[in-house]
Enzyme design. Structure first.
Site, mmCIF file in Angstrom:
data_model
loop_
_atom_site.group_PDB
_atom_site.id
_atom_site.type_symbol
_atom_site.label_atom_id
_atom_site.label_comp_id
_atom_site.label_asym_id
_atom_site.label_seq_id
_atom_site.Cartn_x
_atom_site.Cartn_y
_atom_site.Cartn_z
ATOM 1 N N GLY A 177 0.735 -1.103 0.202
ATOM 2 C CA GLY A 177 -0.051 -0.030 -0.076
ATOM 3 C C GLY A 177 0.847 1.176 0.042
ATOM 4 O O GLY A 177 0.529 2.282 -0.629
ATOM 5 N N HIS A 178 1.878 1.470 0.737
ATOM 6 C CA HIS A 178 2.865 2.250 0.599
ATOM 7 C C HIS A 178 3.569 2.506 -0.723
ATOM 8 O O HIS A 178 3.658 3.529 -1.017
ATOM 9 C CB HIS A 178 3.724 2.266 2.103
ATOM 10 C CG HIS A 178 3.501 2.282 3.128
ATOM 11 N ND1 HIS A 178 3.318 1.151 3.912
ATOM 12 C CD2 HIS A 178 2.932 3.187 4.122
ATOM 13 C CE1 HIS A 178 2.888 1.377 5.312
ATOM 14 N NE2 HIS A 178 2.613 2.722 5.280
#
Length: 282
Positions: free
Chosen positions: A36-37
């Site tokens: 996600g990052h």
């Protein structure tokens, strides 16, 4: 990839890049990195000359000291993830005194009431902590564009508001929620769940899909009752809250107006781990 471990090292690096006219994209994190990052840096890579990450577990946005102590930390793992991604040019890993040179405490902000909705009701002062650390990081990194995930949609709205009210010339860009194959929104907190419980937690996303199907077909009260019924049947899961809110004001609504945009927000505690998710309603 440059690893910048002090404010002075960062300042020297930023000055050199600005002298060369580089456009800077930035996404701050608290570490425990996952895909996600990386999706934030992927978005930044396509729109900037230089991409910078930061890793800093901000003490002022934790209401519970135990949550701060439990927050997963593995800086060497995080650096390796960033290096292997090939998406990031530099990572800033400040010490507490680099962000809070005098005392680790939050400034007070007026976010036009956004801070009083949803998460703000149960976490007083949390968004002051978010605003303080993000404003300080913005001043140090001096980005042109900054990227935040829509999983923390309220936080995204607050940062946009803070940037606007402080007159900071930074574009705040929201990035779509990155989900596991089963639909579970990726979060650093997921690491505290067993593999089986991560699989079980797909019910959160599946419920949001159903809410989108029910949207404008049945009343909001009926939708809320149905969502409650879903989680009443789930062992070891507690529905903390579910609501539908205006995307702009974040105020909960009990009626649909045609000229407004709405989003469903949900928080479920699974075996003591608090999972948040949301979905724009078509």
């Amino acid at each position: 990839m440059e690893v910048l471990k002090s404010r002075k090292t960062l300042q020297d690096f930023i000055e050199r890049q600005k002298e060369m006219g580089k456009k800077i994209g930035f996404a701050p994190t608290m570490g425990a990195l996952h895909n996600g990052h990386l999706s934030l840096y992927e978005a930044a890579r396509s729109q900037n000359d230089l991409v910078i990450s930061s890793i800093f577990v901000n003490p002022t946005q934790f209401n519970n000291i135990e949550d701060l102590k439990k927050y997963p930390r593995d800086i060497n793992r995080d650096i390796k993830i960033l290096e292997n991604s090939g998406l990031v040019d530099a990572v800033y890993i400040p010490e507490v005194q680099d962000i809070y040179p005098e005392k680790a405490e939050s400034r007070h902000y007026d976010f036009d009431g956004l801070e009083n909705e949803m998460e703000g009701k149960s976490r007083p002062g949390h968004f002051d902590g978010v605003g303080t650390v993000v404003e300080e990081l913005f001043k140090q990194v001096k980005p042109d564009n900054a990227y935040f995930g829509e999983k923390d949609f309220q936080q995204l709205a607050i940062i946009k508001k803070m940037t606007e009210k402080k007159g900071l010339h930074i574009n705040i860009i929201g990035v779509n929620i990155y989900r596991a194959e089963n639909g579970l929104a990726l979060s650093s907190r997921n690491q505290r769940l067993t593999e089986d419980r991560r699989k079980d937690s797909k019910i959160i996303y599946e419920t949001l899909i159903k809410v989108n199907d029910w949207f404008r077909v049945v009343s909001i009260k009926e939708i809320k009752d149905r969502v409650k019924d879903v989680f009443d049947d789930q062992k070891g899961m507690q529905l903390e809250y579910f609501l539908i809110a205006d995307e702009n004001t974040l105020k909960e609504t009990d009626f649909f107006y045609k000229d407004k945009s709405y989003r469903a927000f949900i928080v479920v505690v699974v075996d003591g781990v608090r999972l948040i998710d949301n979905m724009h309603l078509d």
